[in-house]
Structures are given as C-alpha cells and as structure tokens.
Design a protein around this motif. Structure first.
Motif, short mmCIF file in Angstrom:
data_model
loop_
_atom_site.label_atom_id
_atom_site.label_comp_id
_atom_site.label_asym_id
_atom_site.label_seq_id
_atom_site.Cartn_x
_atom_site.Cartn_y
_atom_site.Cartn_z
N GLU A 1 0.82 -1.26 0.00
CA GLU A 1 -0.05 0.08 -0.06
C GLU A 1 0.81 1.36 -0.06
O GLU A 1 0.49 2.19 -0.32
CB GLU A 1 -0.89 0.00 1.23
CG GLU A 1 -0.30 -0.03 2.29
CD GLU A 1 0.03 -1.36 3.18
OE1 GLU A 1 0.19 -1.39 4.20
OE2 GLU A 1 -0.13 -2.35 2.21
N ARG A 2 2.00 1.12 0.22
CA ARG A 2 2.94 2.33 0.44
C ARG A 2 3.90 2.29 -0.84
O ARG A 2 4.85 3.24 -0.89
CB ARG A 2 3.58 2.34 1.65
CG ARG A 2 2.74 2.90 2.88
CD ARG A 2 3.58 3.27 3.98
NE ARG A 2 4.31 2.40 4.65
CZ ARG A 2 5.66 2.31 4.79
NH1 ARG A 2 6.40 3.06 4.01
NH2 ARG A 2 6.46 1.43 5.41
N ASP A 3 3.80 1.40 -1.66
CA ASP A 3 4.80 1.10 -2.90
C ASP A 3 4.26 1.97 -3.85
O ASP A 3 3.19 1.70 -4.67
CB ASP A 3 4.83 -0.35 -3.41
CG ASP A 3 5.82 -0.62 -4.51
OD1 ASP A 3 6.52 0.42 -4.81
OD2 ASP A 3 6.11 -1.73 -4.61
N MET A 4 5.02 3.07 -4.20
CA MET A 4 4.52 3.95 -5.48
C MET A 4 4.92 3.34 -6.82
O MET A 4 4.46 3.95 -8.06
CB MET A 4 5.23 5.20 -5.36
CG MET A 4 4.83 6.14 -4.01
SD MET A 4 5.71 7.59 -3.83
CE MET A 4 5.02 8.52 -5.20
N PHE A 5 5.63 2.14 -6.81
CA PHE A 5 6.15 1.56 -8.23
C PHE A 5 5.90 0.08 -7.99
O PHE A 5 6.63 -0.65 -8.39
CB PHE A 5 7.35 2.11 -8.65
CG PHE A 5 7.87 3.43 -8.21
CD1 PHE A 5 7.59 4.23 -9.16
CD2 PHE A 5 8.31 3.86 -7.01
CE1 PHE A 5 7.86 5.64 -9.12
CE2 PHE A 5 8.70 5.32 -6.78
CZ PHE A 5 8.45 6.27 -7.84
N ARG A 6 4.73 -0.35 -8.10
CA ARG A 6 4.07 -1.62 -8.13
C ARG A 6 4.57 -2.27 -9.39
O ARG A 6 4.69 -3.62 -9.30
CB ARG A 6 2.59 -1.82 -7.48
CG ARG A 6 2.64 -1.23 -6.09
CD ARG A 6 1.14 -1.92 -5.60
NE ARG A 6 1.33 -3.28 -5.42
CZ ARG A 6 0.56 -4.10 -6.02
NH1 ARG A 6 -0.11 -3.78 -7.00
NH2 ARG A 6 0.65 -5.68 -5.78
N LEU A 7 4.32 -1.60 -10.46
CA LEU A 7 4.41 -2.37 -11.60
C LEU A 7 5.40 -1.59 -12.67
O LEU A 7 5.96 -0.36 -12.50
CB LEU A 7 3.09 -1.92 -12.55
CG LEU A 7 1.84 -2.93 -11.86
CD1 LEU A 7 0.66 -2.47 -12.61
CD2 LEU A 7 2.10 -4.42 -11.77
N GLY A 8 5.90 -2.22 -13.62
CA GLY A 8 6.77 -1.59 -14.67
C GLY A 8 5.94 -0.68 -15.47
O GLY A 8 4.97 -0.60 -15.52
N ALA A 9 6.82 0.17 -16.20
CA ALA A 9 6.14 1.23 -16.73
C ALA A 9 4.99 0.62 -17.80
O ALA A 9 3.82 1.31 -18.14
CB ALA A 9 7.02 2.31 -17.66
N ASP A 10 5.44 0.01 -18.74
CA ASP A 10 4.64 -0.84 -19.64
C ASP A 10 3.29 -1.39 -19.03
O ASP A 10 2.36 -1.25 -19.66
CB ASP A 10 5.33 -1.63 -20.37
CG ASP A 10 6.49 -1.17 -21.36
OD1 ASP A 10 6.68 0.14 -21.50
OD2 ASP A 10 7.32 -1.87 -22.01
N GLU A 11 3.57 -2.25 -17.90
CA GLU A 11 2.55 -3.03 -17.26
C GLU A 11 1.59 -2.06 -16.86
O GLU A 11 0.37 -2.24 -17.06
CB GLU A 11 3.19 -3.86 -16.41
CG GLU A 11 3.65 -5.09 -16.76
CD GLU A 11 5.16 -4.72 -17.38
OE1 GLU A 11 5.93 -5.43 -18.23
OE2 GLU A 11 5.73 -3.35 -17.32
N ALA A 12 2.22 -0.79 -15.91
CA ALA A 12 1.03 0.07 -15.77
C ALA A 12 0.23 0.70 -16.77
O ALA A 12 -0.95 0.94 -16.47
CB ALA A 12 1.83 1.23 -14.82
N TYR A 13 0.91 1.04 -17.77
CA TYR A 13 0.19 1.63 -18.81
C TYR A 13 -0.83 0.71 -19.58
O TYR A 13 -2.10 1.01 -19.65
CB TYR A 13 1.13 1.93 -20.05
CG TYR A 13 0.63 2.67 -21.32
CD1 TYR A 13 0.21 4.01 -21.29
CD2 TYR A 13 0.02 1.95 -22.10
CE1 TYR A 13 -0.39 4.54 -22.47
CE2 TYR A 13 -0.52 2.44 -23.22
CZ TYR A 13 -0.75 3.75 -23.64
OH TYR A 13 -1.45 4.19 -24.63
N ALA A 14 -0.74 -0.50 -19.73
CA ALA A 14 -1.65 -1.39 -20.05
C ALA A 14 -2.61 -1.67 -19.32
O ALA A 14 -3.60 -1.66 -19.58
CB ALA A 14 -0.77 -2.84 -20.53
N GLU A 15 -2.28 -1.75 -17.89
CA GLU A 15 -3.46 -1.89 -16.70
C GLU A 15 -4.31 -0.62 -16.84
O GLU A 15 -5.51 -0.74 -17.10
CB GLU A 15 -2.87 -2.09 -15.61
CG GLU A 15 -3.91 -2.48 -14.36
CD GLU A 15 -3.07 -2.75 -12.94
OE1 GLU A 15 -3.25 -1.85 -12.16
OE2 GLU A 15 -2.61 -3.75 -12.99
N GLY A 16 -3.82 0.50 -17.08
CA GLY A 16 -4.62 1.73 -16.96
C GLY A 16 -5.41 1.81 -18.28
O GLY A 16 -6.52 2.13 -18.12
#
Length: 279
Positions: free
Chosen positions: A231-246
């Motif tokens: 819950e305090r991790d600001m970077f839980r995913l890689g950039a590509d994975e975060a973009y795809a999830e969003g």
C-alpha cells in the motif's frame, strides 16, 4: 573503526551441512577470534544448499514461475531471452524470483531459503552458544536496483542486528529535525561485506567489526521488515505494465458508460427525448 574481512576455510556446503559447526570451525581455525558485537554476513546460497533447496528443473523458467506471486515487469532482450521482475513468496521484488542456476548440480536450480529470518536466527543462536559471545547474523543475496545499473548485495535475513537505523525525530548538525531519515544499515552492511567475499572466490562468509551498537536481541525485527508494504509502494508495476493496466481499465470504464447511456433499447436518443417513449 569499521573492519571487514572474509572468513577463510568454509568447505563446499551440501544438503544437511551443519552451518553452525562449519562456521565455528572456520573461526577457530582462522586464529582471529570473534568479539562481542561482531556481525557475520552469510551468503544466502550456502544457507539454501544446507537446507536442501535444490529443485530438479530442466527449465529454469518453470522454477521461476512456481516461485512467483506477482509479475511486476517483463522485458524481452534483443537476443530473445526474457527477463522477469517478480514478487516472490517472501515478498521480495527481484529478477527471476531469486532462483539461481549457477554453481548447482546439472539439471537443478537453487531456491532461496524458506524463511531467511528464521535461518538467520538459528545461525545466530547456535553461534552465540558455540562461541560464547553475542553476535549478529545477516543473510545476503544479490539484487538489482530500480533506476540504477548493476547489482549489490542486500540483507534478506537478519537476526540480532538492527536493520533500520531510524533517525526520525533527531536533529541534523544544524539543529534541523530529521523527518524521513531511516538508513537501511542491514543492506549497507550486506553490500560492504560483498566487497571482501566476491562472487567467485569461495568466501561465502564475512565478518564485520565496529558496529556493535547495532547488535542486540534475537527478537529484533528481521530483514522482512525492510520490505515496503504494497500500500506504500509507489512503483508496484513496470511502466509498460502500468500503462497496459490503466488503458484496459479506462477502456472497460468507457464501455460500461456507453452501455449504460444507451437505454434498454440501445438508442441514446430515446433516453433524451420523453416524446419518443411510445405513448
């Protein structure tokens, strides 16, 4: 003064090796007696070997998958191989879930210890009893770092050692309050020890002297306490994975909004014009 040296005389470790006995014998044979407050940094590989953490695996990727709890990032290199950054069952985020295929029998890979903190406590308790002094134990492993090239050793197990030096509430040299200063001394010590152990020198144990202030009860928090909660991790995913999830979440929300606005007959205009309700 801080002193760090590798402990010679550690033989090849195999499944069932008594690490307390092996390390104690090496200490006595070295002629350099340990002192109250010394810290031993032990490479995780010999702990895993002693615990029999070998797994038959013709394909290392299968072992990585079995140890993975969550995929953080995946990248394919120019030569076609795939690098996976994952969270393993210990909560650690690292490449390949800590699965090691180097210096292991053909057809096997080596997993991390089941519970590195428990392994460190057993080592520390046994060595304290055998040598008659209070010392600390860190179990180290090599990890990469976000935003920085190369790797460094970090503490994945700890017993009898403060792993975080919490300076919050104190003041700096100019009298200003320290608000966020929490040096991870466990990782700093593990990294310093690697300078004398090396990766291929056959020296899996190092001694650190000069930080007896960090050595205490075996009930001190272990290295697991270093891991930042999700819950305090600001970077839980890689950039590509975060973009795809969003992107997927946005597309789903947009589709749901469009469906909701279409009305029962699927004609948005019918909802906007009461005169077209069929009466």
């Amino acid at each position: 003064m801080l002193q760090i040296w590798a402990l010679p005389g550690i033989p090849e470790v195999t499944s069932g090796t008594d690490l307390v006995g092996v390390i104690s014998d090496a200490v006595l044979a070295s002629g350099a007696a340990l002192e109250e407050g010394d810290i031993l940094v032990v490479t995780s590989k010999i702990v895993s070997k002693a615990e029999g953490r070998f797994v038959e695996a013709s394909d290392r990727e299968d072992a990585i998958t079995a140890e993975t709890v969550r995929v953080v990032a995946t990248r394919t290199t120019p030569n076609g191989s795939t690098t996976r950054i994952v969270e393993n069952r210990l909560g650690m985020v690292s490449a390949a879930a800590g699965v090691d295929a180097s210096n292991t029998p053909q057809g096997t890979v080596l997993l991390l210890p089941v519970d590195p903190d428990a392994s460190a406590r057993a080592l520390a308790a046994g060595l304290r009893e055998r040598l008659g002094i209070r010392l600390g134990v860190l179990i180290s492993d090599t990890l990469g770092r976000a935003w920085r090239e190369g790797q460094t050793d970090c503490a994945i197990g700890a017993a009898g050692v403060e792993v975080i030096d919490d300076l919050r509430g104190q003041t700096d040299a100019d009298g200003r309050p320290l608000v966020v200063s929490m040096p991870c001394v466990g990782d700093e010590l593990a990294s310093a020890a690697d300078l004398v152990k090396g990766k291929a020198a056959g020296l899996p144990v190092a001694v650190i002297r000069g930080r007896a202030d960090l050595v205490g009860s075996l009930d001190l928090p272990g290295a697991r306490s270093i891991i930042r909660p999700a819950e305090r991790d600001m970077f839980r995913l890689g950039a590509d994975e975060a973009y795809a999830e969003g992107f997927a979440a946005g597309a789903a929300a947009g589709g749901a909004s469009a469906a909701g606005g279409a009305g029962a007959g699927g004609d948005p205009a019918a909802d906007a014009d009461p005169a077209r309700d069929g009466s």
